[in-house]
Design an enzyme around this catalytic site. Structure first.
Site, mmCIF file in Angstrom:
data_model
loop_
_atom_site.group_PDB
_atom_site.id
_atom_site.type_symbol
_atom_site.label_atom_id
_atom_site.label_comp_id
_atom_site.label_asym_id
_atom_site.label_seq_id
_atom_site.Cartn_x
_atom_site.Cartn_y
_atom_site.Cartn_z
ATOM 1 N N HIS A 63 -6.054 27.057 29.534
ATOM 2 C CA HIS A 63 -6.123 28.674 29.051
ATOM 3 C C HIS A 63 -4.928 28.915 29.933
ATOM 4 O O HIS A 63 -4.079 30.049 29.631
ATOM 5 C CB HIS A 63 -7.314 28.626 29.638
ATOM 6 C CG HIS A 63 -8.047 30.516 29.659
ATOM 7 N ND1 HIS A 63 -8.609 31.138 29.885
ATOM 8 C CD2 HIS A 63 -6.000 31.071 29.982
ATOM 9 C CE1 HIS A 63 -8.526 32.745 30.051
ATOM 10 N NE2 HIS A 63 -6.956 32.560 29.503
ATOM 11 N N GLU A 117 0.118 34.075 29.696
ATOM 12 C CA GLU A 117 0.089 33.577 30.715
ATOM 13 C C GLU A 117 1.263 33.954 31.458
ATOM 14 O O GLU A 117 1.294 33.366 32.499
ATOM 15 C CB GLU A 117 -0.530 31.836 29.990
ATOM 16 C CG GLU A 117 -1.760 31.765 29.972
ATOM 17 C CD GLU A 117 -2.748 32.347 30.575
ATOM 18 O OE1 GLU A 117 -2.969 32.139 31.558
ATOM 19 O OE2 GLU A 117 -3.446 33.630 29.911
ATOM 20 N N HIS A 121 0.537 35.384 35.539
ATOM 21 C CA HIS A 121 0.515 34.123 35.517
ATOM 22 C C HIS A 121 1.684 33.313 36.721
ATOM 23 O O HIS A 121 1.970 33.049 37.962
ATOM 24 C CB HIS A 121 -0.681 33.152 35.462
ATOM 25 C CG HIS A 121 -2.083 33.987 35.099
ATOM 26 N ND1 HIS A 121 -3.126 34.187 36.008
ATOM 27 C CD2 HIS A 121 -2.617 33.912 34.575
ATOM 28 C CE1 HIS A 121 -3.648 35.127 35.405
ATOM 29 N NE2 HIS A 121 -3.460 35.064 34.390
HETATM 30 P P1 5GP Z 1 -6.270 35.573 30.810
HETATM 31 O O1 5GP Z 1 -7.371 35.148 31.224
HETATM 32 O O2 5GP Z 1 -5.409 34.471 31.273
HETATM 33 O O3 5GP Z 1 -5.909 36.585 32.133
HETATM 34 O O4 5GP Z 1 -6.072 36.244 29.492
HETATM 35 C C1 5GP Z 1 -6.410 35.885 28.858
HETATM 36 C C2 5GP Z 1 -5.611 36.613 27.831
HETATM 37 O O5 5GP Z 1 -5.470 35.737 26.417
HETATM 38 C C3 5GP Z 1 -6.395 37.846 27.193
HETATM 39 O O6 5GP Z 1 -6.279 38.968 26.926
HETATM 40 C C4 5GP Z 1 -6.766 37.030 25.895
HETATM 41 O O7 5GP Z 1 -7.368 38.069 24.238
HETATM 42 C C5 5GP Z 1 -6.016 36.264 25.372
HETATM 43 N N1 5GP Z 1 -6.039 35.367 24.574
HETATM 44 C C6 5GP Z 1 -5.782 34.876 22.955
HETATM 45 N N2 5GP Z 1 -6.042 33.185 23.028
HETATM 46 C C7 5GP Z 1 -6.701 32.862 23.892
HETATM 47 C C8 5GP Z 1 -7.430 31.868 23.846
HETATM 48 O O8 5GP Z 1 -7.229 30.984 23.126
HETATM 49 N N3 5GP Z 1 -8.248 31.961 25.016
HETATM 50 C C9 5GP Z 1 -8.588 32.929 26.145
HETATM 51 N N4 5GP Z 1 -9.430 32.286 26.930
HETATM 52 N N5 5GP Z 1 -7.825 33.560 25.747
HETATM 53 C C10 5GP Z 1 -7.039 34.084 24.512
#
Ligand code: 5GP
Ligand code: 5GP
Length: 228
Positions: A63, A117, A121
């Site tokens: 992630h 990401e 981050h």
């Molecule tokens: P974070 O938790 O890194 O701040 O945000 C994750 C973001 O990435 C969310 O906006 C989510 O919609 C997007 N995203 C795209 N693909 C994925 C995935 O496979 N898993 C997750 N958890 N988020 C994803």
């Protein structure tokens, strides 16, 4: 007399430089390296979409690698002038498609996920890792931490049955050497399940460490490990 003064001046300058270095390396205190179980992203009410490269393999996916502070807070979106640039990581793309697939809808080539990401981050750890270094480091951490193997070796399989949270944590601690944090979500029927696994990494991105602080959130004491 003059040479003594110039030595003093040099010492003073060295001290200033070392102070600058210290404050630079303290942009953040450690990383969370977070992996997600695709089965638990997909079996929720919200559901998921496979990337256009096809269904990912039944394994944990990355992630993100998130700079964090010891007080539990974290910096985000640290450099609007350093946007994601695919050309900088062209040698990593096929590895990323395999190990860092996006399951969000609509189907995509995962680029939006990686962009998010990096910009949210990755830009906050740019004092230690440039864009290529950031993604390369996450991939190499994934290679060093085979969570699925650790769980399977302890008889914990993604078969839709429930396992004790403590046994899951012990299996990972036993195989990897560090206590993980488990984040749960709920499936479409409301059962608590293993969604994400957090490990902590030093500020250089090279070694796992014990977590200085754990995230918050609840799991049941028994949680489901869905298939994918
Ligand atoms: P974070 O938790 O890194 O701040 O945000 C994750 C973001 O990435 C969310 O906006 C989510 O919609 C997007 N995203 C795209 N693909 C994925 C995935 O496979 N898993 C997750 N958890 N988020 C994803
Ligand atoms: P303990 O003191 O045993 O570490 O845990 C205190 C509380 O946190 C318990 O309710 C336990 O179920 C919960 N807990 C312990 N480890 C984890 C974890 O990795 N993830 C989550 N979500 N809760 C945990």
């Amino acid at each position: 007399m003059e040479s003594k003064n110039s030595i003093l001046l040099s010492l003073l300058m060295l001290q200033c430089l070392s102070l600058l270095c210290v404050s630079q390396s303290q942009d953040f205190d450690f990383f969370y390296f977070v992996q997600q179980w695709p089965g638990s992203y997909c079996d929720t009410k919200q559901s998921c979409c496979y990337p256009n490269t096809g269904k990912p393999s039944a394994n944990f996916g990355i992630h993100g690698l998130w700079p964090n502070y010891k007080d539990g807070s974290y910096p985000s979106n640290c450099d609007p002038n350093n946007s994601f640039n695919q050309a900088k990581i062209s040698d990593l793309i096929s590895n990323m498609q395999k190990n860092w697939p996006s399951l969000a809808c609509p189907s995509s080539n995962s680029i939006q996920f990686w962009t998010h990401e990096w910009e949210k981050h990755g830009t906050c750890s740019k004092s230690v890792l440039n864009q290529h270094g950031y993604f390369d480091t996450a991939l190499s951490l994934k290679g060093k931490t085979n969570l699925l193997k650790a769980l399977k070796n302890a008889g914990i399989n993604p078969d839709g049955s429930s396992y004790s949270l403590q046994n899951i944590k012990n299996a990972i601690k036993g195989a990897i050497g560090y206590t993980p944090w488990i984040e749960c979500n709920v499936d479409a029927s409301g059962n608590s399940q293993l969604y994400q696994i957090y490990l902590c990494v030093d500020t250089s991105g090279s070694s796992l460490i014990e977590c200085p602080v754990f995230p918050k959130g609840k799991c049941g004491s028994e949680i489901e490990f869905p298939s994918f």
